[in-house]
Design an enzyme around this catalytic site. Structure first.
Site, mmCIF file in Angstrom:
data_model
loop_
_atom_site.group_PDB
_atom_site.id
_atom_site.type_symbol
_atom_site.label_atom_id
_atom_site.label_comp_id
_atom_site.label_asym_id
_atom_site.label_seq_id
_atom_site.Cartn_x
_atom_site.Cartn_y
_atom_site.Cartn_z
ATOM 1 N N PHE A 138 0.869 -1.178 0.000
ATOM 2 C CA PHE A 138 0.000 0.000 0.000
ATOM 3 C C PHE A 138 0.903 1.224 0.000
ATOM 4 O O PHE A 138 1.719 1.392 0.902
ATOM 5 C CB PHE A 138 -0.915 0.041 1.226
ATOM 6 C CG PHE A 138 -1.832 1.237 1.222
ATOM 7 C CD1 PHE A 138 -3.069 1.189 0.581
ATOM 8 C CD2 PHE A 138 -1.453 2.429 1.820
ATOM 9 C CE1 PHE A 138 -3.911 2.310 0.550
ATOM 10 C CE2 PHE A 138 -2.280 3.552 1.788
ATOM 11 C CZ PHE A 138 -3.515 3.487 1.151
ATOM 12 N N ASP A 223 9.437 2.520 1.768
ATOM 13 C CA ASP A 223 8.253 3.238 2.234
ATOM 14 C C ASP A 223 8.151 3.024 3.739
ATOM 15 O O ASP A 223 7.750 1.954 4.211
ATOM 16 C CB ASP A 223 6.999 2.725 1.509
ATOM 17 C CG ASP A 223 5.746 3.495 1.930
ATOM 18 O OD1 ASP A 223 5.768 4.142 3.000
ATOM 19 O OD2 ASP A 223 4.736 3.433 1.194
ATOM 20 N N LYS A 252 3.362 9.521 8.276
ATOM 21 C CA LYS A 252 2.337 9.422 9.332
ATOM 22 C C LYS A 252 2.723 10.053 10.685
ATOM 23 O O LYS A 252 2.053 10.983 11.119
ATOM 24 C CB LYS A 252 1.887 7.970 9.491
ATOM 25 C CG LYS A 252 0.968 7.548 8.343
ATOM 26 C CD LYS A 252 0.366 6.183 8.541
ATOM 27 C CE LYS A 252 -0.802 5.955 7.596
ATOM 28 N NZ LYS A 252 -0.486 5.236 6.369
HETATM 29 C C1 LIG Z 1 -0.740 5.493 4.955
HETATM 30 C C2 LIG Z 1 0.312 5.015 4.011
HETATM 31 C C3 LIG Z 1 0.571 5.671 2.807
HETATM 32 C C4 LIG Z 1 -0.259 6.856 2.337
HETATM 33 O O1 LIG Z 1 -0.171 7.933 3.211
HETATM 34 P P1 LIG Z 1 -1.327 9.079 3.157
HETATM 35 O O2 LIG Z 1 -0.793 10.120 4.109
HETATM 36 O O3 LIG Z 1 -2.593 8.457 3.594
HETATM 37 O O4 LIG Z 1 -1.369 9.563 1.768
HETATM 38 C C5 LIG Z 1 1.594 5.188 2.019
HETATM 39 N N1 LIG Z 1 2.334 4.124 2.390
HETATM 40 C C6 LIG Z 1 2.132 3.473 3.543
HETATM 41 C C7 LIG Z 1 2.998 2.318 3.912
HETATM 42 C C8 LIG Z 1 1.099 3.887 4.394
HETATM 43 O O5 LIG Z 1 0.851 3.217 5.520
#
Ligand SMILES: *Cc1c(COP(=O)(O)O)cnc(C)c1O
Length: 397
Positions: A138, A223, A252
């Site tokens: 994701f 990521d 986050k």
């Molecule tokens: C939440 C998340 C995203 C996207 O972040 P947003 O601030 O919601 O756009 C991307 N990668 C990972 C691993 C995430 O948990």
């Protein structure tokens, strides 16, 4: 408006993309939140792994109160002190040489793709543009990040999304070798997958990705949007695997609840990025950076990380005991304060039952309960959460 009227108004005025929500939250303190009915909840969602210092942290409030009357926003036409100090701290605590600020996770991912493509453009192969991502991934909701997000439900209704993404199975070394060919400019991987069900990459897999990226001159993007910032017990989760990325995306927990994302890159990548190549009106503003500086000083403090490891290990141990006690618990996964409990049945049903009993948890996919509490929790919070969860699991009987 009373609570029922508020929920009805939300149904009426909001786009229905989040489904129906039953809780109207009013205030919080530490790892606790209260709704408009005065009910208290122990918060093991933390704004989806965002509120690392919990709610109403006094240092965050102080940073807001100090900066808000000075300068909130300037645009990137001008420099301000908090952004410079935050960039310096991010570089000094990581592999990176340079920082770009964004406003969210998905925006950081978009920027990382643009940087990787720009740095590969015309290098080695004229069409060196393919991005390799993994099953269970994701990376966000915008057209580039969603193109690299494996779950078809998130991606297929929006085709055509950004072209040029190739998926490979996670933790499969041979498949990675087949996927990472000369046309690849970047490989994006979550060292611990969040939405995909709290799955950890093996050391061997991440080292293989590093080796393959070196072989074909591609950039390795980690990521760390969910697992980074201390949640796994080390500052960036890839550090536990001992690999070296070229690009890191974070978001986050960085702003303690205010929106901020960051892309950390090496000088080698930065050497291809020139004035005008990328930008953002809002990103890196003085208010959000003043708060993020306060938050990140804490998250990068070795003593704080030791606390996350200690309480995280205790959470892992207590969840492990649940597995012995309850036949419906299939597996307990994750590290530090990022844990997944896979159940034989509906994770949403367990989540709803836990909420009834005063514990907020999230899900990750259909059968995984996701626990991503504030990093400031103590053992007694773990005990309370596990005891509520144990009771909530009975809905699966
Ligand atoms: C939440 C998340 C995203 C996207 O972040 P947003 O601030 O919601 O756009 C991307 N990668 C990972 C691993 C995430 O948990």
């Amino acid at each position: 408006m009373n609570t029922q009227q508020l929920i009805a108004a939300a149904e009426h005025y909001f786009v229905p993309n989040y489904g129906t929500r039953q809780l109207v939250l009013d205030h919080g303190r530490g790892a606790e939140v209260w709704d408009t009915e005065g009910r208290r909840y122990l918060d093991f969602v933390a704004g989806i792994a965002v509120n690392a210092l919990g709610h109403a942290d006094p240092a965050i409030t102080a940073a807001l109160i100090e900066q808000a009357p000075k300068l909130v926003h300037t645009s990137n036409l001008y420099l301000t002190v908090p952004g410079i100090e935050l960039a310096k701290l991010l570089v000094e605590t990581s592999f990176a040489d340079k920082v770009f600020f964004a406003n969210s996770g998905t925006e950081a991912v978009e920027g990382a793709f643009k940087f990787a493509r720009k740095a590969s453009y015309g290098q080695h192969l004229p069409d060196k543009t393919t991005i390799v991502a993994f099953e269970g991934s994701f990376h966000g909701r915008t057209m580039g990040a969603v193109a690299a997000t494996a779950r078809e439900k998130y991606r297929l209704p929006f085709m055509p999304v950004m072209p040029g993404v190739r998926f490979a199975p996670y933790n499969d070394l041979a498949a990675a070798e087949a996927a990472i060919t000369d046309d690849v400019c970047a490989v994006i991987v979550e060292p611990i997958q969040g939405e995909g069900g709290i799955n950890s990459a093996s050391d061997a897999f991440l080292h293989k990705l590093r080796e393959l990226c070196d072989r074909v001159h591609a950039y390795l993007i980690v990521d760390e949007i969910q697992a980074g910032g201390g949640r796994s017990g080390v500052l960036w989760s890839y550090q536990a695997n001992g690999v070296r990325p070229d690009i890191l995306v974070a978001a986050k927990p960085l702003g303690g609840g205010l929106p901020i994302g960051a892309i950390l890159i090496t000088d080698q990548v930065a050497s291809f990025i020139h004035a005008g190549d990328h930008g953002s009106t809002f990103a890196g503003g003085p208010l959000v950076c003043a708060v993020a500086l306060t938050v990140f000083r804490k998250l990068s403090d070795p003593q704080f990380l030791a606390h996350v490891r200690e309480v995280g290990a205790y959470l892992g141990q207590r969840l492990g005991e649940l597995q012995g006690l309850h036949g419906k618990v299939v597996e307990v996964r994750g590290r530090g304060l990022m844990r997944g409990v896979q159940v034989a049945g509906s994770a949403a049903a367990v989540r709803d039952a836990a909420q009834e009993d005063g514990l907020l948890v999230a899900t990750a996919g259909d059968d995984v309960i996701r626990l991503v509490p504030p990093l400031i929790i103590e053992r007694h919070d773990v005990d309370e959460a596990v005891s509520i969860l144990r009771h909530a699991l009975e809905v699966l009987d």
